[in-house]
Design a protein around this motif. Sequence first.
Motif, PDB file in Angstrom:
ATOM      1  N   ALA A   6       0.809  -1.204   0.000  1.00 60.78           N
ATOM      2  CA  ALA A   6       0.000   0.000   0.000  1.00 60.78           C
ATOM      3  C   ALA A   6       0.850   1.265   0.000  1.00 60.78           C
ATOM      4  O   ALA A   6       0.460   2.275  -0.547  1.00 60.78           O
ATOM      5  N   LYS A   7       2.032   1.196   0.601  1.00 57.23           N
ATOM      6  CA  LYS A   7       2.860   2.408   0.653  1.00 57.23           C
ATOM      7  C   LYS A   7       3.251   2.868  -0.743  1.00 57.23           C
ATOM      8  O   LYS A   7       3.531   4.022  -0.978  1.00 57.23           O
ATOM      9  N   GLY A   9       1.268   2.556  -3.124  1.00 59.49           N
ATOM     10  CA  GLY A   9      -0.029   2.648  -3.780  1.00 59.49           C
ATOM     11  C   GLY A   9      -0.301   4.020  -4.354  1.00 59.49           C
ATOM     12  O   GLY A   9       0.594   4.846  -4.516  1.00 59.49           O
ATOM     13  N   THR A  10      -1.535   4.215  -4.643  1.00 56.13           N
ATOM     14  CA  THR A  10      -1.897   5.403  -5.400  1.00 56.13           C
ATOM     15  C   THR A  10      -2.965   6.222  -4.701  1.00 56.13           C
ATOM     16  O   THR A  10      -3.868   6.724  -5.338  1.00 56.13           O
ATOM     17  N   LEU A  11      -2.870   6.305  -3.385  1.00 57.21           N
ATOM     18  CA  LEU A  11      -3.816   7.178  -2.707  1.00 57.21           C
ATOM     19  C   LEU A  11      -3.725   8.565  -3.316  1.00 57.21           C
ATOM     20  O   LEU A  11      -2.622   9.059  -3.571  1.00 57.21           O
ATOM     21  N   PRO A  12      -4.843   9.218  -3.548  1.00 57.50           N
ATOM     22  CA  PRO A  12      -4.786  10.556  -4.125  1.00 57.50           C
ATOM     23  C   PRO A  12      -3.960  11.479  -3.229  1.00 57.50           C
ATOM     24  O   PRO A  12      -4.035  11.378  -2.009  1.00 57.50           O
ATOM     25  N   VAL A  14      -2.780  14.518  -0.978  1.00 52.72           N
ATOM     26  CA  VAL A  14      -3.524  15.473  -0.168  1.00 52.72           C
ATOM     27  C   VAL A  14      -3.219  16.867  -0.687  1.00 52.72           C
ATOM     28  O   VAL A  14      -2.065  17.295  -0.738  1.00 52.72           O
ATOM     29  N   PRO A  27     -19.763  20.971  -1.784  1.00 55.62           N
ATOM     30  CA  PRO A  27     -20.051  20.504  -0.415  1.00 55.62           C
ATOM     31  C   PRO A  27     -18.812  19.965   0.309  1.00 55.62           C
ATOM     32  O   PRO A  27     -18.689  20.147   1.521  1.00 55.62           O
ATOM     33  N   ARG A  31     -17.650  21.137   3.931  1.00 57.41           N
ATOM     34  CA  ARG A  31     -17.396  20.221   5.053  1.00 57.41           C
ATOM     35  C   ARG A  31     -16.008  20.472   5.628  1.00 57.41           C
ATOM     36  O   ARG A  31     -15.815  20.486   6.840  1.00 57.41           O
ATOM     37  N   HIS A  35     -14.967  21.375   9.393  1.00 56.36           N
ATOM     38  CA  HIS A  35     -13.995  20.626  10.211  1.00 56.36           C
ATOM     39  C   HIS A  35     -12.942  21.582  10.775  1.00 56.36           C
ATOM     40  O   HIS A  35     -12.547  21.488  11.936  1.00 56.36           O
TER      41      HIS A  35
END
Lengths: 207, 278
Positions: A6-7, A9-12, A14, A27, A31, A35
């Motif tokens: 996962a490291k 990986g392709t998390l979008p 930030v 929205p 949000r 926060h």
Amino acid sequence: MALVKAKKGTLPPVVEAEAASLEDADPAQRRRAAHEAAGRAEAVAPLAGRLAREDDASVREAILTALVRTGSAEAAGALIPFLASEDVGLRNGAIESLQQMPAAVVMPEVAPLLTDGDSDVRIFAAQLVGHLPHPDRLPLLTGVVERDPHVNVCLAAVEALVEIGHPNALPSLERLVARFPDDPFVGFSVESARHRFTEDPERDLGA
Amino acid sequence: MTAPLDPDDYDAFCTFLRGRTGLSFTEAKRYFVDRRLAERMTAVGAESFRDYMNLLRFQASGEELQRLVNLMTVNETYFFREKYQLDCLVNSALDEVVRGRKPGDRVRIWSAGCATGEEPYSIAIMLLEHWGKVDEYEIELYASDIDSHVLKRARDGVYEERALHMLPRGLVAKYFTEIEPGRWRIMDELRESIDFSLVNIVDPAQVARFRDIDVIFCRNLLIYFDDLGRREAASMFYEALAPCGFVCLGHSESMSRMSSLFVPRRFPDAILYQKPQR
């Protein structure tokens, strides 16, 4: 093996954009703004202002959660007007949020509503007071049972007293039957409470 | 902090709890019980033990008794705990997640509150053993906890026999190596396939990296949170999930008490909570 590291990986990524705005058209940005506003005293008024106009459920929830996190008397006070809202979702959201705020700051805001001119508001106030862990809730609710002229308000207080589960409320409940002798639901509710409060404690202790 | 109970009150409480729930605590568990009772008495504003017992006895909903029971029943976790939820993942949820996706697309699963790692490793084993499409997609497994000590143990992947008691022996032999009598290490390929990280799930900044997640497992963690904490956690999950993504909570937890934003979905094996399309 189909499990990929996962490291790598392709998390979008930030995206650290500029401060989000409660008035943004997106929205997700509203949000995010909510926060970010959580816990900030100066944000109470803008949050409450946006809440009154907000129609996206997820943004409403973020705003309410931010006000609960702030938890001040001002934040509680900002939610009080929504108890009279015709929008059921908004009204319930405000009630639920007030229940989750510190009782010491909510009670002074809510207790005056027990004598509001609108019986619906008094019902919501009684329900709310019943959920606040505060030393005044028992006398306040028994006061409603003893004095409120509207039977539905009294029944809301009875329900709250049963939920609190304190037998000291029983004398007030007995007097309620005398005040509304012809209302079968009052008789039924008080009988249920009487039965509950006078259960044999030994049985509950498993003896 | 509320003072410890006197011996008579302690006996009365233990008798009551045993009568209502079957849970039994002896004098040896005194400190454990006192701490949890004090925590709940403070939370509900009970001014005395008698007040709190009245609440436990007479509260119509029984909600407070349930909360206390949850606190009293904290167990060590183990592989394949509440397996029906893992069955739901491989039998129903993932097929729905990948509907419309192409082979080679990503599937992201996050074990939030992974403790010592039994849950994310169980998910990995279930995927490899029981999801027929496992080779068609690139599956990323994330696991997080707020406790750095348990994370280290999770990364090490070494377990005592009792953590493996629900695993069929064939799977133990396939995925673990016995490094000394009664101690087993999970295979390196599995350890290296999971991204473990230190995360406070109610901190927006720490959760910000989790986006487009398809399934979040958060089981038996939120029972430690107060109402606001649970609500904030639900908000964070909402932000982290892809549209139509799922949250899996513990068997005694309900999203409806935390947030109205998710839709409960009843699958043959379990109930999950789904983020709406928009």
